[in-house]
Design an enzyme around this catalytic site. Structure first.
Site, mmCIF file in Angstrom:
data_model
loop_
_atom_site.group_PDB
_atom_site.id
_atom_site.type_symbol
_atom_site.label_atom_id
_atom_site.label_comp_id
_atom_site.label_asym_id
_atom_site.label_seq_id
_atom_site.Cartn_x
_atom_site.Cartn_y
_atom_site.Cartn_z
ATOM 1 N N CYS A 2 0.825 -1.191 0.000
ATOM 2 C CA CYS A 2 0.000 0.000 0.000
ATOM 3 C C CYS A 2 0.862 1.245 0.000
ATOM 4 O O CYS A 2 2.075 1.198 -0.138
ATOM 5 C CB CYS A 2 -0.915 0.001 1.224
ATOM 6 S SG CYS A 2 -1.870 -1.517 1.425
ATOM 7 N N ARG A 65 -4.804 1.389 -0.635
ATOM 8 C CA ARG A 65 -4.681 -0.055 -0.442
ATOM 9 C C ARG A 65 -4.587 -0.822 -1.753
ATOM 10 O O ARG A 65 -5.361 -0.593 -2.693
ATOM 11 C CB ARG A 65 -5.886 -0.588 0.351
ATOM 12 C CG ARG A 65 -5.717 -2.078 0.712
ATOM 13 C CD ARG A 65 -6.942 -2.665 1.356
ATOM 14 N NE ARG A 65 -6.697 -4.035 1.773
ATOM 15 C CZ ARG A 65 -7.631 -4.960 1.955
ATOM 16 N NH1 ARG A 65 -8.911 -4.645 1.784
ATOM 17 N NH2 ARG A 65 -7.314 -6.182 2.325
ATOM 18 N N GLY A 91 2.926 -3.061 3.346
ATOM 19 C CA GLY A 91 3.791 -4.238 3.336
ATOM 20 C C GLY A 91 3.021 -5.516 3.527
ATOM 21 O O GLY A 91 1.805 -5.580 3.330
ATOM 22 N N GLU A 92 3.727 -6.540 3.917
ATOM 23 C CA GLU A 92 3.146 -7.855 4.204
ATOM 24 C C GLU A 92 3.849 -8.462 5.403
ATOM 25 O O GLU A 92 5.080 -8.423 5.497
ATOM 26 C CB GLU A 92 3.289 -8.816 3.016
ATOM 27 C CG GLU A 92 2.501 -8.433 1.778
ATOM 28 C CD GLU A 92 1.008 -8.608 1.948
ATOM 29 O OE1 GLU A 92 0.582 -9.308 2.888
ATOM 30 O OE2 GLU A 92 0.260 -8.039 1.123
ATOM 31 N N ASP A 115 -3.350 -9.110 8.013
ATOM 32 C CA ASP A 115 -2.125 -8.978 8.797
ATOM 33 C C ASP A 115 -2.025 -7.618 9.487
ATOM 34 O O ASP A 115 -1.329 -7.478 10.497
ATOM 35 C CB ASP A 115 -0.891 -9.227 7.930
ATOM 36 C CG ASP A 115 -0.844 -8.373 6.675
ATOM 37 O OD1 ASP A 115 -1.825 -7.677 6.375
ATOM 38 O OD2 ASP A 115 0.191 -8.414 5.963
#
Length: 667
Positions: A2, A65, A91-92, A115
Site C-alpha cells: 500500500c 490499499r 507491506g506484508e 495482517d
C-alpha cells in the site's frame, strides 16, 4: 502492499487540513489502486467539530490499499476495539497467522483476517517492540491516542520506504516524498551533501534526502514522536548478540563452522520456509524469472510447493547483450512453469517523465527502466510476484567481490612490489572506450590498488569518483559541501562488520547501503508504479541472518560466487545456468545517447538554465557530452546521472507545485 501518509502535531497546533490529507494520499494512488481511507484524531476526539478550540496533540493518517490478504476486511486506517490505537500499514507480514493465534490465546479479539490488525494487537501487547515479532516487509505508522504518541517503523532490510519531515511542532511522513510535497509552503532546497553523495552512488543514501529538511527512516529503525520530539533508534543491526534488542540480527561477527552438509540442509530448510510464507495470497501470484541463479532457485522452490505450474515472467530486448529470455525459457522448461515473456523496445523519451516522477529523488540506476517494463507486464497477469533480490549481496554473487579478493592478495605483497605496481603497471595498460569492457575493468582495478581498502571499493563502484567530482563541481558548490566525505555512508557500513575477512565485510556494507538504497528502492518503486507487490524470499531476515553467519569460502571459491547456493540447489538449476556469466539487467545507454536521446541530452544538459545552476562547471559538463558523442569515452552512466538530476530539478524544485498524479508521458 500500500501507500501510507499523514502527520502528527503538538498541542495547540492546527490539525492537518483534511483536503491536504486527501491530496497527500492521492499522490500515492498508484501504490494502492483498490481502496483509500483517512483518519484524524481531531475528528473523533472533538465531537463539536470546533477546530478553532485549543487542540490536544493529534495525528492524521491516510492510506491507499492494494488488496492482497482478506480482500473484503482490510480497510485502513484500522484501529483496535476501542479506537485508541490506529495504524496505516504498507507491506506484508508473512507470519501473521501464527502471531494471531498467539495473540488470541492472550485474550485479543480480531475483527478481520488481515495482517494489519495483527500489528495493532502486537502493539497493544508489546509497544514499539512489536516490530521484533514481525517477519516480513513493512513500513507503518501507529497513532496511540492515549499516549498522544506516533510510532513509525521500517522493516529490517529496507524493502518498504518511509520518508519524513520533522519541524518544531509537526511531523509529516509518507511512503514517497511526493506525498509530503503536497503540503503547501514546504521549502524545496537542495541538500549539497546529498547531491554530492548522489553523484557518487547514483542514489541518495539514507537518512538523507535530496531536499534539505526531509529524511528517510533507515532500514531496521523505528521512530517515536511525542511532545514534539522525535527519537529515532535502531532495532536490528549486524553483529549484535542474541537477545539484545529482542532479536538476533545479521551476525557478521563470527562465521558458522558447522559441517558442509549440515549447512546445506539448514539453508534449504530456511529458504524453503521463506518461500512458503511468501506464497500466502488471496490474489493471483507468480514470479520474476530471469534465468539467473537466484530467481531460478526461488521459482524452483515455489514449484515444489505448488500443486500447479507457477506463472513466471521475463522480458528481453532487441539487443542480444541485454536479452536473457533464452535462459529464462530454459529454466521454465526445466522447472515446469507456465512461462510468459515478451520483447520490448524501451522508449526512453516516453518513460523518462514517469520514471523521474515515480522515484521522487534523482535515481540513476538505469535498470529501473527494464524493471518497470517487467512489472507492467507481470501485473497484467498477477498481483503478487516473487523475486530473487538479495541473493547477490548475501551470497557474494557480484563480480566485484572477486576483485576485492584479488586486491586482498595484492595487499599481502611486500611493500616495494605494491609501490611498483601502483606507480607503473596500470599506467601502461591500454584503455578502452567501453564502460563494461574487461580491459577497462582491469585498468580500474589496478588504478585503485594503492588506496585504502574501503575507499578502493568505493572508487570501483562510484559513478563520479573523488577525482571526477573535483573536476565537475564548482568551487562554490564544493564550499557548500564543506568537509563532508562522500565515502561516509559506506565507511559507516564497513564499521558494522569489523571482525571478518574483507570480502565478507564488503558484502555486509552492500547489504546496509547498496541493497536498500539502490536495489530495493528500484524494485519497490517500479513494481508499485503498476500496483504489483514484489516479495523477496532471500530478504527474509532468518535467511539473511543465516547467510551472514556463513564463512566466505562457502560463498566465494576461486572465481565462483554463490557456491553454497549452487551446491544446495543444484537440482533446481540447469547446468547452463549454473555456469553462465552474470548479466546485468540494463539498457543500452551508450547507444541511446548517441542516437535516440542525443537531442534530449544536448538540449537538457547544455541548456543555459542547467549550466548556470551553480553545481557544475559548464566546461566539465560540455566535455563529458562531447567525449561521449564523439566516441572518445563511454560516459553513459555519468550522463544518465546528470540527466536524471536535471529533469528531477525541473519537476520537483523549479515547478510551482508538485502534481498529485503522474505527468504526461512525453517530455
Amino acid at each position: 502492499m500500500c501507500g501510507i501518509t499523514g502527520a502528527a502535531w503538538t498541542a495547540g497546533q492546527p490539525p492537518l487540513d483534511i483536503d491536504i490529507l486527501r491530496r497527500m494520499t492521492t499522490a500515492l494512488a498508484h501504490r494502492g489502486p483498490d481502496d483509500n481511507g483517512y483518519y484524524r484524531s481531531t475528528d473523533s476526539s472533538n465531537a463539536s467539530g470546533d477546530l478553532s478550540a485549543a487542540q490536544p496533540p493529534g495525528a492524521a493518517l491516510g492510506h491507499r490499499r492494494l488488496s492482497i490478504i482478506d480482500l473484503g476486511g482490510g480497510h485502513q486506517p484500522l484501529s483496535n476495539e476501542d479506537g485508541t490505537v490506529w495504524i496505516a500499514f504498507n507491506g506484508e507480514i508473512y507470519n501473521y497467522r501464527e502471531l494471531q493465534t498467539d495473540l488470541e490465546k492472550r485474550g485479543h479479539q480480531f475483527r478481520t483476517s488481515c495482517d494489519t490488525e495483527v500489528i495493532v494487537h502486537l502493539y497493544e501487547e508489546y509497544g514499539p517492540d512489536c516490530v521484533t515479532h514481525l517477519r516480513g516487509m513493512f513500513a507503518f505508522a501507529i497513532w496511540d491516542d492515549r499516549k498522544k504518541q506516533l510510532l513509525l517503523a521500517r522493516d529490517r532490510l529496507g524493502q518498504k520506504p518511509l520518508v519524513y519531515r520533522h519541524d518544531p511542532q509537526r511531523l509529516l511522513f509518507g511512503s514517497e516524498l511526493k506525498s509530503l510535497l503536497q503540503v503547501p509552503g514546504l521549502p524545496r532546497d537542495i541538500d549539497p551533501i546529498a547531491l554530492n553523495e548522489y553523484l557518487t552512488y547514483q542514489y541518495v543514501p539514507a537518512p538523507r534526502c535530496m531536499l534539505a529538511g526531509f529524511q528517510k527512516l533507515p532500514a531496521g529503525h523505528l521512530a517515536i514522536y511525542h511532545n514534539g520530539e522525535l527519537n529515532v533508534r535502531r532495532y536490528w543491526k549486524p553483529g549484535y548478540d542474541q537477545g539484545e534488542l529482542h532479536g538476533a540480527g545479521l551476525d557478521f561477527s563470527k562465521p558458522e563452522n558447522a559441517p558442509a552438509q549440515e549447512i546445506r540442509e539448514q539453508l534449504r530448510t530456511v529458504l524453503t520456509e521463506a518461500v512458503r510464507l511468501r506464497m500466502r495470497s488471496d490474489v493471483p501470484l507468480g514470479a520474476f524469472l530471469s534465468g539467473g541463479v537466484d530467481s531460478t532457485i526461488i521459482v524452483g522452490l515455489m514449484q515444489q510447493l505448488s500443486e500447479r505450474p507457477v506463472q513466471t515472467f521475463s522480458i528481453g530486448f532487441p539487443v542480444k547483450a541485454f536479452d536473457e529470455r533464452a535462459y529464462a525459457r530454459e529454466a521454465a522448461e526445466h522447472l515446469g512453469t507456465e512461462h510468459h515473456d515478451a520483447i520490448v523496445t524501451p522508449d526512453a523519451l516516453k518513460i523518462l517523465p514517469q520514471l523521474i516522477w515515480q522515484y521522487d529523488e534523482p535515481f540513476s540506476d538505469s535498470s529501473a527502466i527494464p524493471t518497470m517494463y517487467l512489472s507492467e507486464m507481470t501485473r497484467q497477469n498477477v498481483t503478487v510476484s516473487l523475486s530473487g533480490d538479495g541473493g547477490d549481496e548475501l551470497f557474494a554473487g557480484y563480480d566485484r567481490y572477486k576483485a576485492v579478493r584479488i586486491a586482498e592478495w595484492f595487499d599481502g605483497l611486500p611493500r616495494p612490489l605494491q609501490k611498483m605496481a601502483t606507480l607503473k603497471l596500470w599506467q601502461h595498460f591500454p584503455a578502452s572506450v567501453r564502460q563494461k569492457s574487461r580491459r577497462r575493468r582491469l585498468k580500474r582495478l589496478l588504478a585503485a590498488l594503492g588506496e585504502p581498502r574501503e575507499r578502493r571499493y568505493l572508487k570501483w563502484v562510484s559513478i563520479f569518483d573523488d577525482q571526477r567530482r573535483a573536476a565537475l563541481l564548482t568551487d562554490d558548490f564544493r564550499a557548500a559541501v564543506g568537509e563532508a566525505d562522500a565515502a561516509a555512508p559506506l565507511l559507516r557500513a564497513y564499521e558494522e562488520c569489523p571482525n571478518r575477512d574483507f570480502v565478507t565485510r564488503t558484502t555486509c556494507a552492500d547489504v546496509l547501503t547498496y541493497l536498500p538504497g539502490d536495489i530495493l528502492n528500484k524494485v519497490d518503486i517500479a513494481s508499485m508504479t503498476y500496483g504489483l507487490e514484489c516479495r523477496s524470499p532471500f530478504l527474509d531476515h532468518h535467511v539473511a541472518e543465516f547467510a551472514a553467519s556463513l564463512p566466505i569460502h562457502a560463498k566465494l571459491r576461486g572465481r565462483q560466487g554463490k557456491r553454497i547456493l549452487l551446491e544446495t540447489f543444484g537440482d533446481l538449476l540447469p547446468e547452463s545456468i549454473q555456469s553462465r556469466p552474470k548479466m546485468g539487467f540494463g539498457v543500452p545507454l551508450d547507444h541511446w545517447f548517441r542516437h535516440e536521446l542525443k537531442p534530449m541530452l544536448q538540449e537538457t544538459l547544455l541548456d543555459g538554465s542547467a549550466l548556470n545552476r551553480g553545481y557544475f562547471r559548464p566546461t566539465a559538463v560540455e566535455q563529458l557530452v562531447k567525449e561521449h558523442l564523439d566516441g572518445q569515452w563511454d560516459h553513459s552512466y555519468r550522463l544518465w546521472s546528470l540527466l536524471c538530476l536535471e529533469l528531477w530539478q525541473r519537476m520537483f524544485v523549479d515547478a510551482s507545485t508538485i502534481p498529485a498524479n503522474a505527468p504526461a508521458t512525453t517530455v
